[in-house]
Motif scaffolding. Structure first.
Motif, PDB file in Angstrom:
ATOM      1  N   TYR A 106       0.714  -1.236   0.445  1.00 36.40           N
ATOM      2  CA  TYR A 106      -0.004   0.185   0.401  1.00 36.40           C
ATOM      3  C   TYR A 106       0.936   0.735  -0.573  1.00 36.40           C
ATOM      4  O   TYR A 106       0.272   2.481  -0.369  1.00 36.40           O
ATOM      5  CB  TYR A 106      -0.526   0.280   1.154  1.00 36.40           C
ATOM      6  CG  TYR A 106      -1.922   0.903   1.297  1.00 36.40           C
ATOM      7  CD1 TYR A 106      -2.965   1.169   0.257  1.00 36.40           C
ATOM      8  CD2 TYR A 106      -1.906   1.702   2.122  1.00 36.40           C
ATOM      9  CE1 TYR A 106      -3.621   2.348   0.394  1.00 36.40           C
ATOM     10  CE2 TYR A 106      -3.132   2.797   2.054  1.00 36.40           C
ATOM     11  CZ  TYR A 106      -3.480   3.396   0.821  1.00 36.40           C
ATOM     12  OH  TYR A 106      -4.135   4.808   1.017  1.00 36.40           O
ATOM     13  N   VAL A 107       1.904   0.908   0.851  1.00 38.83           N
ATOM     14  CA  VAL A 107       2.925   2.755   0.643  1.00 38.83           C
ATOM     15  C   VAL A 107       3.602   3.205  -0.910  1.00 38.83           C
ATOM     16  O   VAL A 107       2.920   3.943  -0.707  1.00 38.83           O
ATOM     17  CB  VAL A 107       4.339   2.208   1.788  1.00 38.83           C
ATOM     18  CG1 VAL A 107       4.955   2.968   1.179  1.00 38.83           C
ATOM     19  CG2 VAL A 107       3.653   2.059   2.833  1.00 38.83           C
ATOM     20  N   GLU A 108       3.525   1.566  -1.690  1.00 37.55           N
ATOM     21  CA  GLU A 108       3.865   2.072  -2.670  1.00 37.55           C
ATOM     22  C   GLU A 108       2.649   2.806  -3.878  1.00 37.55           C
ATOM     23  O   GLU A 108       3.057   3.941  -4.724  1.00 37.55           O
ATOM     24  CB  GLU A 108       3.656   0.450  -3.365  1.00 37.55           C
ATOM     25  CG  GLU A 108       5.470  -0.124  -3.548  1.00 37.55           C
ATOM     26  CD  GLU A 108       7.148   0.553  -3.462  1.00 37.55           C
ATOM     27  OE1 GLU A 108       6.934   1.230  -4.912  1.00 37.55           O
ATOM     28  OE2 GLU A 108       8.121   0.510  -2.688  1.00 37.55           O
ATOM     29  N   GLU A 109       2.144   2.415  -3.527  1.00 41.38           N
ATOM     30  CA  GLU A 109      -0.011   2.484  -4.175  1.00 41.38           C
ATOM     31  C   GLU A 109       0.236   4.241  -3.510  1.00 41.38           C
ATOM     32  O   GLU A 109      -0.534   4.924  -4.425  1.00 41.38           O
ATOM     33  CB  GLU A 109      -1.376   2.343  -4.094  1.00 41.38           C
ATOM     34  CG  GLU A 109      -0.727   0.542  -4.657  1.00 41.38           C
ATOM     35  CD  GLU A 109      -2.186   0.282  -5.237  1.00 41.38           C
ATOM     36  OE1 GLU A 109      -3.127   1.259  -4.613  1.00 41.38           O
ATOM     37  OE2 GLU A 109      -2.336  -0.813  -6.749  1.00 41.38           O
ATOM     38  N   ASN A 110       0.379   4.625  -1.959  1.00 39.02           N
ATOM     39  CA  ASN A 110       0.075   5.274  -1.790  1.00 39.02           C
ATOM     40  C   ASN A 110       0.991   6.603  -0.310  1.00 39.02           C
ATOM     41  O   ASN A 110       1.405   6.356   0.713  1.00 39.02           O
ATOM     42  CB  ASN A 110      -1.479   6.429  -0.277  1.00 39.02           C
ATOM     43  CG  ASN A 110      -1.961   7.253  -0.552  1.00 39.02           C
ATOM     44  OD1 ASN A 110      -1.787   8.216  -0.432  1.00 39.02           O
ATOM     45  ND2 ASN A 110      -2.974   7.396   0.243  1.00 39.02           N
ATOM     46  N   PRO A 111       1.966   7.081  -1.436  1.00 33.59           N
ATOM     47  CA  PRO A 111       3.446   7.349  -0.357  1.00 33.59           C
ATOM     48  C   PRO A 111       3.516   8.292   0.743  1.00 33.59           C
ATOM     49  O   PRO A 111       3.739   8.007   1.564  1.00 33.59           O
ATOM     50  CB  PRO A 111       4.081   7.432  -2.018  1.00 33.59           C
ATOM     51  CG  PRO A 111       3.636   7.637  -2.943  1.00 33.59           C
ATOM     52  CD  PRO A 111       2.320   7.282  -2.450  1.00 33.59           C
TER      53      PRO A 111
END
Length: 120
Positions: A106-111
């Protein structure tokens, strides 16, 4: 007494990625989640689906700094990111039209972690 923390290599990598994302993107939400994940096993967070359904509100995504369990129902299509999921929880989230991500995915999608709510 020696402080304890995670020994699971996957969880340690996840915490390191969250801390790096916090520094690089100036997003304090990821540092707060990483601190919660560093707790000893007996103090880790477990959240049931009914609680996610109750507190989802208008947030685009829910972040759980621990494990999502499958008790209860979820009635909204919600994006849920957590350190781990029970198989029943993952199935119910996807049946409701939502998505279940691991935190480092999820960090990759919403940094920046924008429009995200932490549920504990």
């Amino acid at each position: 007494m020696k402080p304890t923390g995670p020994t699971n290599p996957r969880l340690i990598r996840m915490i390191n990625r969250l801390e790096k994302a916090s520094r690089v993107n100036n997003a304090p939400i990821w540092r707060a989640v990483a601190e919660k994940l560093r707790r000893p096993t007996r103090a880790r967070i477990e959240v049931n689906l009914w609680k996610i359904d109750k507190y989802a509100g208008e947030a685009a995504a829910i972040v759980v700094p621990g494990k999502v369990l499958g008790e209860g129902e979820i009635t909204k299509p919600v994006i849920v990111a957590a350190a781990s999921f029970s198989s029943a929880a993952r199935r119910k989230i996807e049946e409701a039209g939502g998505k279940a991500y691991l935190l480092d995915e999820y960090v990759e999608e919403n940094p920046k972690g924008s429009n995200t709510r932490i549920v504990m």
